[in-house]
Design an enzyme around this catalytic site. Sequence first.
Site, PDB file in Angstrom:
ATOM      1  N   GLY A   1       0.857  -1.192   0.000  1.00  0.00           N
ATOM      2  CA  GLY A   1       0.000   0.000   0.000  1.00  0.00           C
ATOM      3  C   GLY A   1       0.886   1.233   0.000  1.00  0.00           C
ATOM      4  O   GLY A   1       0.547   2.268   0.589  1.00  0.00           O
TER       5      GLY A   1
ATOM      6  N   GLN B   1      -1.276   7.668   1.190  1.00  0.00           N
ATOM      7  CA  GLN B   1      -0.893   8.854   1.967  1.00  0.00           C
ATOM      8  C   GLN B   1       0.249   8.536   2.932  1.00  0.00           C
ATOM      9  O   GLN B   1       1.214   9.290   3.040  1.00  0.00           O
ATOM     10  CB  GLN B   1      -2.107   9.389   2.751  1.00  0.00           C
ATOM     11  CG  GLN B   1      -1.872  10.770   3.320  1.00  0.00           C
ATOM     12  CD  GLN B   1      -2.882  11.178   4.388  1.00  0.00           C
ATOM     13  OE1 GLN B   1      -3.726  10.382   4.810  1.00  0.00           O
ATOM     14  NE2 GLN B   1      -2.800  12.415   4.831  1.00  0.00           N
TER      15      GLN B   1
ATOM     16  N   ILE C   1      -1.194  -2.116  -5.346  1.00  0.00           N
ATOM     17  CA  ILE C   1      -1.983  -2.692  -6.445  1.00  0.00           C
ATOM     18  C   ILE C   1      -1.812  -1.865  -7.722  1.00  0.00           C
ATOM     19  O   ILE C   1      -2.040  -2.355  -8.824  1.00  0.00           O
ATOM     20  CB  ILE C   1      -3.473  -2.793  -6.029  1.00  0.00           C
ATOM     21  CG1 ILE C   1      -4.230  -3.749  -6.966  1.00  0.00           C
ATOM     22  CG2 ILE C   1      -4.136  -1.416  -5.970  1.00  0.00           C
ATOM     23  CD1 ILE C   1      -5.611  -4.127  -6.450  1.00  0.00           C
TER      24      ILE C   1
ATOM     25  N   TYR D   1     -15.595   0.356   8.350  1.00  0.00           N
ATOM     26  CA  TYR D   1     -14.147   0.564   8.537  1.00  0.00           C
ATOM     27  C   TYR D   1     -13.749   0.303  10.002  1.00  0.00           C
ATOM     28  O   TYR D   1     -12.817  -0.450  10.278  1.00  0.00           O
ATOM     29  CB  TYR D   1     -13.818   2.001   8.134  1.00  0.00           C
ATOM     30  CG  TYR D   1     -12.401   2.460   8.349  1.00  0.00           C
ATOM     31  CD1 TYR D   1     -11.354   1.920   7.616  1.00  0.00           C
ATOM     32  CD2 TYR D   1     -12.108   3.480   9.260  1.00  0.00           C
ATOM     33  CE1 TYR D   1     -10.051   2.369   7.793  1.00  0.00           C
ATOM     34  CE2 TYR D   1     -10.816   3.945   9.435  1.00  0.00           C
ATOM     35  CZ  TYR D   1      -9.782   3.385   8.701  1.00  0.00           C
ATOM     36  OH  TYR D   1      -8.496   3.840   8.882  1.00  0.00           O
TER      37      TYR D   1
HETATM   38  P1  NAD Z   1      -4.486   5.352   1.302  1.00  0.00           P
HETATM   39  O1  NAD Z   1      -5.864   5.063   0.824  1.00  0.00           O
HETATM   40  O2  NAD Z   1      -3.910   6.682   1.037  1.00  0.00           O
HETATM   41  O3  NAD Z   1      -3.486   4.260   0.710  1.00  0.00           O
HETATM   42  C1  NAD Z   1      -3.804   2.893   0.639  1.00  0.00           C
HETATM   43  C2  NAD Z   1      -3.003   2.284  -0.499  1.00  0.00           C
HETATM   44  O4  NAD Z   1      -3.351   0.900  -0.564  1.00  0.00           O
HETATM   45  C3  NAD Z   1      -3.328   2.910  -1.856  1.00  0.00           C
HETATM   46  O5  NAD Z   1      -2.159   3.320  -2.509  1.00  0.00           O
HETATM   47  C4  NAD Z   1      -4.001   1.775  -2.628  1.00  0.00           C
HETATM   48  O6  NAD Z   1      -3.712   1.760  -4.008  1.00  0.00           O
HETATM   49  C5  NAD Z   1      -3.418   0.559  -1.935  1.00  0.00           C
HETATM   50  N1  NAD Z   1      -4.266  -0.617  -2.102  1.00  0.00           N
HETATM   51  C6  NAD Z   1      -5.618  -0.663  -2.140  1.00  0.00           C
HETATM   52  N2  NAD Z   1      -6.022  -1.923  -2.367  1.00  0.00           N
HETATM   53  C7  NAD Z   1      -4.917  -2.682  -2.479  1.00  0.00           C
HETATM   54  C8  NAD Z   1      -4.706  -4.056  -2.726  1.00  0.00           C
HETATM   55  N3  NAD Z   1      -5.711  -4.894  -2.929  1.00  0.00           N
HETATM   56  N4  NAD Z   1      -3.427  -4.512  -2.748  1.00  0.00           N
HETATM   57  C9  NAD Z   1      -2.389  -3.660  -2.579  1.00  0.00           C
HETATM   58  N5  NAD Z   1      -2.538  -2.334  -2.356  1.00  0.00           N
HETATM   59  C10 NAD Z   1      -3.787  -1.859  -2.323  1.00  0.00           C
HETATM   60  O7  NAD Z   1      -4.458   5.007   2.845  1.00  0.00           O
HETATM   61  P2  NAD Z   1      -3.491   5.602   3.974  1.00  0.00           P
HETATM   62  O8  NAD Z   1      -4.091   6.852   4.467  1.00  0.00           O
HETATM   63  O9  NAD Z   1      -2.099   5.613   3.493  1.00  0.00           O
HETATM   64  O10 NAD Z   1      -3.711   4.522   5.123  1.00  0.00           O
HETATM   65  C11 NAD Z   1      -2.885   3.398   5.243  1.00  0.00           C
HETATM   66  C12 NAD Z   1      -3.374   2.573   6.422  1.00  0.00           C
HETATM   67  O11 NAD Z   1      -3.380   3.383   7.597  1.00  0.00           O
HETATM   68  C13 NAD Z   1      -4.798   2.028   6.294  1.00  0.00           C
HETATM   69  O12 NAD Z   1      -4.869   0.779   6.899  1.00  0.00           O
HETATM   70  C14 NAD Z   1      -5.619   3.012   7.080  1.00  0.00           C
HETATM   71  O13 NAD Z   1      -6.770   2.424   7.584  1.00  0.00           O
HETATM   72  C15 NAD Z   1      -4.658   3.372   8.193  1.00  0.00           C
HETATM   73  N6  NAD Z   1      -4.980   4.666   8.790  1.00  0.00           N
HETATM   74  C16 NAD Z   1      -4.815   5.816   8.065  1.00  0.00           C
HETATM   75  C17 NAD Z   1      -5.136   7.041   8.642  1.00  0.00           C
HETATM   76  C18 NAD Z   1      -4.974   8.331   7.897  1.00  0.00           C
HETATM   77  O14 NAD Z   1      -5.408   9.389   8.402  1.00  0.00           O
HETATM   78  N7  NAD Z   1      -4.369   8.326   6.718  1.00  0.00           N
HETATM   79  C19 NAD Z   1      -5.631   7.074   9.955  1.00  0.00           C
HETATM   80  C20 NAD Z   1      -5.840   5.890  10.630  1.00  0.00           C
HETATM   81  C21 NAD Z   1      -5.473   4.688  10.041  1.00  0.00           C
HETATM   82  C1  AKB Z   2     -10.321   8.113   8.182  1.00  0.00           C
HETATM   83  O1  AKB Z   2     -10.799   9.235   8.361  1.00  0.00           O
HETATM   84  O2  AKB Z   2     -10.928   7.138   7.724  1.00  0.00           O
HETATM   85  C2  AKB Z   2      -8.876   7.886   8.615  1.00  0.00           C
HETATM   86  C3  AKB Z   2      -8.846   7.376  10.010  1.00  0.00           C
HETATM   87  C4  AKB Z   2      -8.865   8.295  11.138  1.00  0.00           C
HETATM   88  O3  AKB Z   2      -8.795   6.181  10.191  1.00  0.00           O
HETATM   89  N1  AKB Z   2      -8.173   9.115   8.471  1.00  0.00           N
END
Ligand code: NAD
Ligand code: AKB
Length: 332
Positions: A29, A33, A56, A163
């Site tokens: 992934g 972000q 992906i 989620y």
């Molecule tokens: P994002 O959506 O920006 O990135 C996720 C990445 O996963 C994308 O690049 C997407 O192409 C890839 N992806 C999707 N399906 C896939 C698959 N089948 N195989 C391989 N890759 C795949 O998400 P993020 O913000 O970078 O978050 C990453 C993790 O952190 C997640 O588990 C999210 O729940 C967790 N998280 C994020 C935040 C936040 O504020 N960004 C907060 C809490 C938790």
């Molecule tokens: C969302 O808003 O879904 C994420 C998180 C807090 O898990 N940024």
Amino acid sequence: MTIISFDDYLISKVIFVQILAMSKILVIGSCGQIGIELVLELRKTHGNHNVIASDIKENYPQSIAEGPYIQLDIMNSNKLTSLVKENNVKEVYLLAALLSATAEKKPLFAWELNMQGLFNVLELAKDKLIEKVFWPSSIAVFGKNSPADNTPQHTIMEPSTVYGISKLAGERWCEYYFNKYNVDVRSIRYPGLISYKSAPGGGTTDYAVDIFIQALKSQSYTCYLKPDAKLPMMYMSDAIRATIEIMQAPRDNIKVRSSYNLSGISFDPEELAAEIKREIPNFSMNYAPDFRQEIAESWPNSVDDSFAKNDWNWENKIKIQGIVKKMLDGLS
Ligand code: NAD
Ligand code: AKB
């Protein structure tokens, strides 16, 4: 053509074989972000060749082009197993998931991706092919019946989004794999993360990134949350540091094997708008709450992260003024 001596040839061959033999880190992934910034930070410490980025997506951002990239659908466990074996991967950061707002639109797909992806990685760790796993949870594991202020590490957890349900189930499975199979899996309940290097991926907290883009573009922003929707937030560099710190902590220090609360700062859209107005005096904010307001209302205002502080010395650094400055400078 450059001609090199036989000795130089042998040395370069030995170095090449050594690089191949070194254990690798895999970030799944990595185009998201968090992924982009995590890959860059891990490569600073471990070297470009030792951190494999994967996603992906067929095309990956130029910013992570300095090291290896392998296209991978996390749902394909056979390909994941081959990738891990062929590259001697010993540490995995699993970031692929659907976030809160997008997941509400595709609940069954989100459940499948968020859960099966985790199982595919945990099973490899159970079989001792990998030694350490990082998997992020979220403040979304809490619900309306959890205490909203300074939400404790252990409390009522009744998430109402697909989620949040997937993250809570994931936490329970992480603890299960640790207890039953001694899998070294580590996790953080990230707050909403704020960064400018890549766009956020469909969460409820995304407004806190979009607002900066629109403030610079048009000096105005229409927020999909209410002015007083206070949420826990964090600047990306603190979140990346937390991720690396928890992974580097001695194994015995990690006492919570579900997921750690992690606190940065808490603010609502009105407070953030006021801070932006200090830098961009013409900035104005309108409100048009949508379905994400209900999600935000079910999440904490702030969380208690004393377990993370005690167990692995976690400390947040960047406050709201710092975030505003970094975002405006970075985006400009
Ligand atoms: P994002 O959506 O920006 O990135 C996720 C990445 O996963 C994308 O690049 C997407 O192409 C890839 N992806 C999707 N399906 C896939 C698959 N089948 N195989 C391989 N890759 C795949 O998400 P993020 O913000 O970078 O978050 C990453 C993790 O952190 C997640 O588990 C999210 O729940 C967790 N998280 C994020 C935040 C936040 O504020 N960004 C907060 C809490 C938790
Ligand atoms: C969302 O808003 O879904 C994420 C998180 C807090 O898990 N940024």
